[in-house]
Design an enzyme around this catalytic site. Structure first.
Site, mmCIF file in Angstrom:
data_model
loop_
_atom_site.group_PDB
_atom_site.id
_atom_site.type_symbol
_atom_site.label_atom_id
_atom_site.label_comp_id
_atom_site.label_asym_id
_atom_site.label_seq_id
_atom_site.Cartn_x
_atom_site.Cartn_y
_atom_site.Cartn_z
ATOM 1 N N GLU A 89 0.804 -1.247 -0.015
ATOM 2 C CA GLU A 89 -0.159 0.247 -0.315
ATOM 3 C C GLU A 89 1.069 1.534 -0.496
ATOM 4 O O GLU A 89 1.707 1.280 0.269
ATOM 5 C CB GLU A 89 -0.713 -0.373 0.866
ATOM 6 C CG GLU A 89 -0.194 -0.074 2.306
ATOM 7 C CD GLU A 89 -1.130 -0.792 3.992
ATOM 8 O OE1 GLU A 89 -1.698 -1.625 4.058
ATOM 9 O OE2 GLU A 89 -1.373 0.262 4.498
ATOM 10 N N CYS A 102 3.680 7.942 0.817
ATOM 11 C CA CYS A 102 4.389 7.565 1.495
ATOM 12 C C CYS A 102 3.804 6.406 0.878
ATOM 13 O O CYS A 102 3.424 5.229 0.552
ATOM 14 C CB CYS A 102 3.813 7.082 2.995
ATOM 15 S SG CYS A 102 4.272 6.091 4.587
ATOM 16 N N CYS A 109 7.181 -7.481 6.728
ATOM 17 C CA CYS A 109 8.303 -7.055 7.222
ATOM 18 C C CYS A 109 8.811 -8.028 8.390
ATOM 19 O O CYS A 109 7.764 -8.100 9.336
ATOM 20 C CB CYS A 109 8.161 -4.923 8.284
ATOM 21 S SG CYS A 109 9.709 -4.956 8.998
ATOM 22 N N CYS A 113 8.015 -5.605 14.886
ATOM 23 C CA CYS A 113 7.310 -4.539 16.531
ATOM 24 C C CYS A 113 6.169 -4.920 17.004
ATOM 25 O O CYS A 113 5.358 -5.360 15.623
ATOM 26 C CB CYS A 113 7.329 -2.939 15.618
ATOM 27 S SG CYS A 113 9.091 -2.508 15.089
ATOM 28 N N CYS A 116 2.431 -3.276 15.547
ATOM 29 C CA CYS A 116 2.850 -2.616 14.417
ATOM 30 C C CYS A 116 2.034 -3.821 13.101
ATOM 31 O O CYS A 116 2.132 -5.093 13.177
ATOM 32 C CB CYS A 116 3.928 -1.998 13.031
ATOM 33 S SG CYS A 116 4.190 -2.489 11.814
ATOM 34 N N CYS A 330 -0.251 1.806 8.728
ATOM 35 C CA CYS A 330 1.212 0.920 7.963
ATOM 36 C C CYS A 330 0.380 -0.496 8.386
ATOM 37 O O CYS A 330 0.256 -0.825 9.310
ATOM 38 C CB CYS A 330 2.210 1.348 8.864
ATOM 39 S SG CYS A 330 4.165 0.367 8.808
HETATM 40 N N1 SAH Z 1 10.579 -0.243 9.352
HETATM 41 C C1 SAH Z 1 10.252 1.826 9.069
HETATM 42 C C2 SAH Z 1 9.035 2.354 8.242
HETATM 43 C C3 SAH Z 1 7.919 1.712 8.016
HETATM 44 S S1 SAH Z 1 7.046 2.219 9.929
HETATM 45 C C4 SAH Z 1 10.629 2.145 11.036
HETATM 46 O O1 SAH Z 1 10.198 1.400 11.442
HETATM 47 O O2 SAH Z 1 10.695 2.966 11.009
HETATM 48 C C5 SAH Z 1 7.080 3.494 10.244
HETATM 49 C C6 SAH Z 1 6.871 3.896 11.281
HETATM 50 O O3 SAH Z 1 4.923 4.240 11.538
HETATM 51 C C7 SAH Z 1 7.477 4.470 11.900
HETATM 52 O O4 SAH Z 1 7.644 4.880 13.117
HETATM 53 C C8 SAH Z 1 6.109 3.072 13.133
HETATM 54 O O5 SAH Z 1 6.911 2.393 14.220
HETATM 55 C C9 SAH Z 1 5.364 3.824 12.535
HETATM 56 N N2 SAH Z 1 4.295 3.347 13.100
HETATM 57 C C10 SAH Z 1 3.365 1.770 12.711
HETATM 58 N N3 SAH Z 1 2.814 0.974 12.952
HETATM 59 C C11 SAH Z 1 1.710 1.914 13.379
HETATM 60 C C12 SAH Z 1 0.893 2.537 13.838
HETATM 61 N N4 SAH Z 1 -0.564 1.455 14.087
HETATM 62 N N5 SAH Z 1 0.296 4.101 14.297
HETATM 63 C C13 SAH Z 1 1.428 4.503 14.559
HETATM 64 N N6 SAH Z 1 2.338 4.930 13.715
HETATM 65 C C14 SAH Z 1 2.936 3.392 13.486
HETATM 66 FE FE1 SF4 Z 2 8.525 -3.487 10.521
HETATM 67 FE FE2 SF4 Z 2 6.116 -2.054 11.169
HETATM 68 FE FE3 SF4 Z 2 8.570 -2.319 13.013
HETATM 69 FE FE4 SF4 Z 2 8.776 -0.466 10.949
HETATM 70 S S1 SF4 Z 2 7.182 -0.828 12.274
HETATM 71 S S2 SF4 Z 2 9.701 -1.968 11.220
HETATM 72 S S3 SF4 Z 2 7.679 -1.522 8.872
HETATM 73 S S4 SF4 Z 2 6.855 -3.378 12.072
#
Ligand code: SAH
Ligand code: SF4
Length: 340
Positions: A89, A102, A109, A113, A116, A330
């Site tokens: 997406e 974005c 991934c 995390c 996420c 994301c």
């Molecule tokens: N993997 C990279 C980039 C993609 S995630 C990273 O982790 O930085 C981009 C950002 O969105 C990251 O800061 C991540 O922690 C945040 N993110 C992920 N899921 C989210 C959510 N449900 N609400 C708000 N931010 C979120």
């Molecule tokens: Fe991967 Fe989501 Fe963690 Fe970014 S925030 S590194 S996309 S698992």
């Protein structure tokens, strides 16, 4: 077959040299693809017929297709289908200063995390460079407007797909490519320390954003697996070195999770960790998702956290919430599709 949208100008020059042609042909091809937005090779009138035929034989021009779009006033979220039926997406946001996009860098991934949605679904594969470039081309076509800034913050960990992401940055930054100013390109990473050093050595002036999300290892270990490999002190050192080397300010992302990392004590500890660094903190209201039992901090907690950081001399802003109604966090749209 090689996809033309995955070729940097340099690689295309090598291609032309390898078939006994002048390398400036690469420039002409870039002009057709990215300036004139014409991918009908037969119409590339400044190239001889036999070269055009060779190009048609040697390259694919296929791009991932948009299969769904959700929108609200300032946001459009696109779901793409890739050739192997995977989904990714991309999210368009309309700001007063321009239109940002974005983009995703991987299918899923592996960083896992806890908060996420993209991490919940695991990495299937890296995106090819052309699949990243195509997200911009398809969406610019769809909205009939130019994207003015790109953030690599969609699905995936961009530094876990280093070579392809770097080629992508070169293509979109190329004056004859999509001509996006290098300072209008932001890469967000969860903190792969060795790759931050690699990126530093590229000497490119992109914006780097680092997902810190916690002021100490105890909390960060709970929400980000990557911290068990590269802990906060290693990460902070890498950021300091990056800043010293590039002379660029780094963004620290901090997603506000209720009861996890949003207390006053956390704010004080965070300010201490970041003291004196050329950074600014972006507080991100958590976008809640169905499958994960984590919740967004109350608005008052976020303001108080922000105020505390400011008092302690840290530059900080609260990220404007975009598209929470349309599963714009994301990975959310993709995971809906996967589950269907
Ligand atoms: N993997 C990279 C980039 C993609 S995630 C990273 O982790 O930085 C981009 C950002 O969105 C990251 O800061 C991540 O922690 C945040 N993110 C992920 N899921 C989210 C959510 N449900 N609400 C708000 N931010 C979120
Ligand atoms: Fe991967 Fe989501 Fe963690 Fe970014 S925030 S590194 S996309 S698992």
């Amino acid at each position: 077959m090689n996809n033309i949208y995955g070729f940097t100008r340099e690689k295309l020059e090598e291609y032309f040299l390898s078939i006994g042609e002048k390398k400036f042909k690469a420039l002409q091809v870039f002009e057709w693809l990215y300036e004139k937005k014409n991918h009908n090779v037969e119409e590339w009138s400044n190239l001889k017929k036999e070269i055009r035929e060779k190009i048609m034989n040697d390259f694919s021009f296929e791009r991932p297709k948009i299969i769904r779009m959700e929108r609200d006033t300032l946001t459009r979220k696109y779901l793409f289908e890739l050739k192997d039926n995977n989904h990714i997406e991309a999210v368009v946001m309309y700001h007063d200063y321009g239109i940002s996009l974005c983009v995703s860098s991987q299918v899923g991934c592996n960083m896992g995390c806890r908060f996420c949605e993209s991490g919940r679904l695991k990495k299937v594969r890296n995106l090819e460079t052309f699949e990243m470039v195509s997200q911009i081309l398809e969406i610019e076509e769809d909205i009939g407007d130019r994207i003015s800034s790109v953030v690599i913050m969609g699905i995936g960990e961009p530094l876990d797909n280093y070579e392809n992401v770097l080629a992508f940055i070169h293509i979109i930054n190329d004056a004859k490519g999509l001509a996006l100013g290098i300072r209008h390109i932001t890469l967000s990473t969860s903190g792969l320390v060795p790759k931050i050093y690699d990126l530093m050595k590229e000497n490119i002036q992109i914006n780097l954003a680092v997902s810190l999300h916690a002021p100490n290892d105890t909390i960060r270990n709970q929400i980000m697996k990557v911290n068990q490999v590269y802990n906060i002190s290693q990460l902070i050192q890498a950021i300091k070195d990056y800043i010293a080397h590039t002379n660029r300010r780094v963004t620290i992302e901090y997603v506000m999770l209720k009861g996890i990392n949003d207390s006053e004590v956390c704010a004080i500890e965070l300010a201490h960790v970041l003291k004196g660094m050329n950074i600014y903190v972006n507080l991100i209201p958590y976008n809640e998702t169905n499958h994960i039992n984590l919740y967004k901090s109350d608005a008052e907690m976020i303001s108080a956290f922000c105020k505390k950081l400011k008092e302690l001399g840290i530059n900080v802003t609260i990220r404007k919430e975009f598209g929470s109604k349309i599963s714009a966090a994301c990975g959310q749209l993709r995971s809906k599709e996967v589950e269907k």
